[in-house]
Design a protein around this motif. Structure first.
Motif, PDB file in Angstrom:
ATOM      1  N   PHE A   7       0.828  -1.197   0.000  1.00 38.75           N
ATOM      2  CA  PHE A   7       0.000   0.000   0.000  1.00 38.75           C
ATOM      3  C   PHE A   7       0.867   1.253   0.000  1.00 38.75           C
ATOM      4  CE2 PHE A   7      -2.650  -3.337   1.698  1.00 38.75           C
ATOM      5  CZ  PHE A   7      -3.842  -3.131   1.027  1.00 38.75           C
ATOM      6  N   ALA A   8       0.303   2.330  -0.539  1.00 35.97           N
ATOM      7  CA  ALA A   8       0.913   3.666  -0.561  1.00 35.97           C
ATOM      8  C   ALA A   8       2.285   3.624  -1.234  1.00 35.97           C
ATOM      9  CB  ALA A   8       0.963   4.244   0.846  1.00 35.97           C
ATOM     10  N   TRP A   9       3.293   4.220  -0.606  1.00 36.12           N
ATOM     11  CA  TRP A   9       4.603   4.318  -1.244  1.00 36.12           C
ATOM     12  C   TRP A   9       5.300   2.966  -1.382  1.00 36.12           C
ATOM     13  CZ3 TRP A   9       8.170   2.584   2.147  1.00 36.12           C
ATOM     14  CH2 TRP A   9       7.947   2.777   3.505  1.00 36.12           C
ATOM     15  N   LEU A  10       4.892   1.969  -0.611  1.00 38.87           N
ATOM     16  CA  LEU A  10       5.467   0.633  -0.800  1.00 38.87           C
ATOM     17  C   LEU A  10       5.044   0.080  -2.165  1.00 38.87           C
ATOM     18  CD1 LEU A  10       4.702   0.135   2.751  1.00 38.87           C
ATOM     19  CD2 LEU A  10       6.759  -1.010   1.951  1.00 38.87           C
ATOM     20  N   ARG A  11       3.805   0.332  -2.554  1.00 36.27           N
ATOM     21  CA  ARG A  11       3.311  -0.081  -3.873  1.00 36.27           C
ATOM     22  C   ARG A  11       4.103   0.636  -4.965  1.00 36.27           C
ATOM     23  NH1 ARG A  11      -2.299   1.816  -4.552  1.00 36.27           N
ATOM     24  NH2 ARG A  11      -2.765   0.162  -3.087  1.00 36.27           N
ATOM     25  N   GLU A  12       4.323   1.921  -4.771  1.00 41.82           N
ATOM     26  CA  GLU A  12       5.065   2.698  -5.762  1.00 41.82           C
ATOM     27  C   GLU A  12       6.498   2.195  -5.914  1.00 41.82           C
ATOM     28  OE1 GLU A  12       4.739   6.753  -4.495  1.00 41.82           O
ATOM     29  OE2 GLU A  12       2.547   6.691  -4.557  1.00 41.82           O
ATOM     30  N   ARG A  13       7.135   1.896  -4.813  1.00 45.11           N
ATOM     31  CA  ARG A  13       8.543   1.469  -4.871  1.00 45.11           C
ATOM     32  C   ARG A  13       8.705   0.056  -5.426  1.00 45.11           C
ATOM     33  NH1 ARG A  13      10.754   4.194   0.760  1.00 45.11           N
ATOM     34  NH2 ARG A  13      10.384   6.336   0.048  1.00 45.11           N
ATOM     35  N   THR A  14       7.806  -0.848  -5.061  1.00 52.39           N
ATOM     36  CA  THR A  14       7.922  -2.214  -5.581  1.00 52.39           C
ATOM     37  C   THR A  14       7.402  -2.323  -7.008  1.00 52.39           C
ATOM     38  OG1 THR A  14       5.743  -2.900  -4.763  1.00 52.39           O
ATOM     39  CG2 THR A  14       7.653  -3.257  -3.288  1.00 52.39           C
ATOM     40  N   GLY A  15       6.490  -1.424  -7.368  1.00 48.91           N
ATOM     41  CA  GLY A  15       5.884  -1.487  -8.697  1.00 48.91           C
ATOM     42  C   GLY A  15       4.737  -2.472  -8.783  1.00 48.91           C
ATOM     43  N   HIS A  16       4.278  -2.953  -7.631  1.00 46.82           N
ATOM     44  CA  HIS A  16       3.212  -3.956  -7.594  1.00 46.82           C
ATOM     45  C   HIS A  16       2.206  -3.634  -6.490  1.00 46.82           C
ATOM     46  CE1 HIS A  16       5.614  -6.711 -10.068  1.00 46.82           C
ATOM     47  NE2 HIS A  16       6.631  -6.378  -9.302  1.00 46.82           N
ATOM     48  N   PRO A  17       0.920  -3.782  -6.774  1.00 53.00           N
ATOM     49  CA  PRO A  17      -0.055  -3.674  -5.690  1.00 53.00           C
ATOM     50  C   PRO A  17      -0.146  -4.978  -4.896  1.00 53.00           C
ATOM     51  CG  PRO A  17      -1.183  -3.941  -7.779  1.00 53.00           C
ATOM     52  CD  PRO A  17       0.287  -3.839  -8.076  1.00 53.00           C
ATOM     53  N   ALA A  45      11.917  -0.268  -0.867  1.00 58.74           N
ATOM     54  CA  ALA A  45      10.676  -0.267  -0.074  1.00 58.74           C
ATOM     55  C   ALA A  45      10.921  -0.746   1.348  1.00 58.74           C
ATOM     56  CB  ALA A  45       9.618  -1.132  -0.754  1.00 58.74           C
ATOM     57  N   PHE A  46      11.818  -1.703   1.514  1.00 61.45           N
ATOM     58  CA  PHE A  46      12.064  -2.288   2.833  1.00 61.45           C
ATOM     59  C   PHE A  46      13.401  -1.847   3.435  1.00 61.45           C
ATOM     60  CE2 PHE A  46       9.050  -5.228   0.831  1.00 61.45           C
ATOM     61  CZ  PHE A  46       8.047  -5.174   1.776  1.00 61.45           C
ATOM     62  N   SER A  47      13.913  -0.709   2.974  1.00 58.20           N
ATOM     63  CA  SER A  47      15.212  -0.244   3.469  1.00 58.20           C
ATOM     64  C   SER A  47      15.145   0.285   4.899  1.00 58.20           C
ATOM     65  CB  SER A  47      15.787   0.823   2.539  1.00 58.20           C
ATOM     66  OG  SER A  47      14.941   1.961   2.511  1.00 58.20           O
ATOM     67  N   ASP A  48      13.987   0.789   5.310  1.00 58.20           N
ATOM     68  CA  ASP A  48      13.831   1.301   6.683  1.00 58.20           C
ATOM     69  C   ASP A  48      12.568   0.680   7.274  1.00 58.20           C
ATOM     70  OD1 ASP A  48      13.648   2.623   9.073  1.00 58.20           O
ATOM     71  OD2 ASP A  48      13.469   4.630   8.193  1.00 58.20           O
ATOM     72  N   LEU A  49      12.719  -0.404   7.976  1.00 59.41           N
ATOM     73  CA  LEU A  49      11.560  -1.134   8.505  1.00 59.41           C
ATOM     74  C   LEU A  49      10.839  -0.383   9.619  1.00 59.41           C
ATOM     75  CD1 LEU A  49      12.857  -4.800   8.419  1.00 59.41           C
ATOM     76  CD2 LEU A  49      11.355  -3.620   6.797  1.00 59.41           C
ATOM     77  N   ARG A  50      11.451   0.677  10.150  1.00 57.78           N
ATOM     78  CA  ARG A  50      10.744   1.492  11.143  1.00 57.78           C
ATOM     79  C   ARG A  50       9.565   2.225  10.504  1.00 57.78           C
ATOM     80  NH1 ARG A  50      15.596   5.053  12.916  1.00 57.78           N
ATOM     81  NH2 ARG A  50      15.742   4.933  10.660  1.00 57.78           N
ATOM     82  N   ALA A  51       9.596   2.365   9.184  1.00 62.23           N
ATOM     83  CA  ALA A  51       8.543   3.079   8.456  1.00 62.23           C
ATOM     84  C   ALA A  51       7.548   2.131   7.794  1.00 62.23           C
ATOM     85  CB  ALA A  51       9.169   3.988   7.401  1.00 62.23           C
ATOM     86  N   VAL A  52       7.581   0.859   8.187  1.00 62.57           N
ATOM     87  CA  VAL A  52       6.706  -0.147   7.572  1.00 62.57           C
ATOM     88  C   VAL A  52       5.897  -0.848   8.658  1.00 62.57           C
ATOM     89  CG1 VAL A  52       6.641  -2.283   6.218  1.00 62.57           C
ATOM     90  CG2 VAL A  52       8.328  -0.514   5.679  1.00 62.57           C
ATOM     91  N   ARG A  53       4.623  -0.981   8.424  1.00 60.39           N
ATOM     92  CA  ARG A  53       3.750  -1.767   9.299  1.00 60.39           C
ATOM     93  C   ARG A  53       3.300  -2.989   8.517  1.00 60.39           C
ATOM     94  NH1 ARG A  53       6.169   1.051  11.872  1.00 60.39           N
ATOM     95  NH2 ARG A  53       5.508   2.688  13.277  1.00 60.39           N
TER      96      ARG A  53
END
Length: 82
Positions: A7-17, A45-53
């Motif tokens: 979701f959100a910027w993780l989708r943008e960075r991975t290129g996949h929903p 997308a997973f470079s800073d896991l503090r910003a990922v839930r």
């Protein structure tokens, strides 16, 4: 097989929903390591896991949550109230 949703910027960075993966990862953290190796976008997308839930089968979870029997893992940025 596990469905992985972004979701959100993780989708943008991975290129996949969403992606369907055949994984042997025992925990969410191990799955993240597999995902980081998939592409530069995944690594970013997973470079800073503090910003990922994470949610496992639609319930908030931690990175050490087990994946045995899990059908869906969702990654998203922290939510804010309002």
């Amino acid at each position: 097989m596990i469905d992985v949703l972004y979701f959100a910027w993780l989708r943008e960075r991975t290129g996949h929903p969403r992606e369907s993966l055949d994984t042997q990862a025992p925990t969410v953290a191990a799955l993240v390591e597999e995902l980081r190796a998939r592409s530069e976008g995944h690594a970013l997308a997973f470079s800073d896991l503090r910003a990922v839930r994470v949610a496992v089968d639609q319930k908030l979870a931690s990175l050490d949550a087990p994946l045995t029997g899990v059908r869906e893992v969702a990654f998203f940025p922290p939510m804010t109230g309002g």
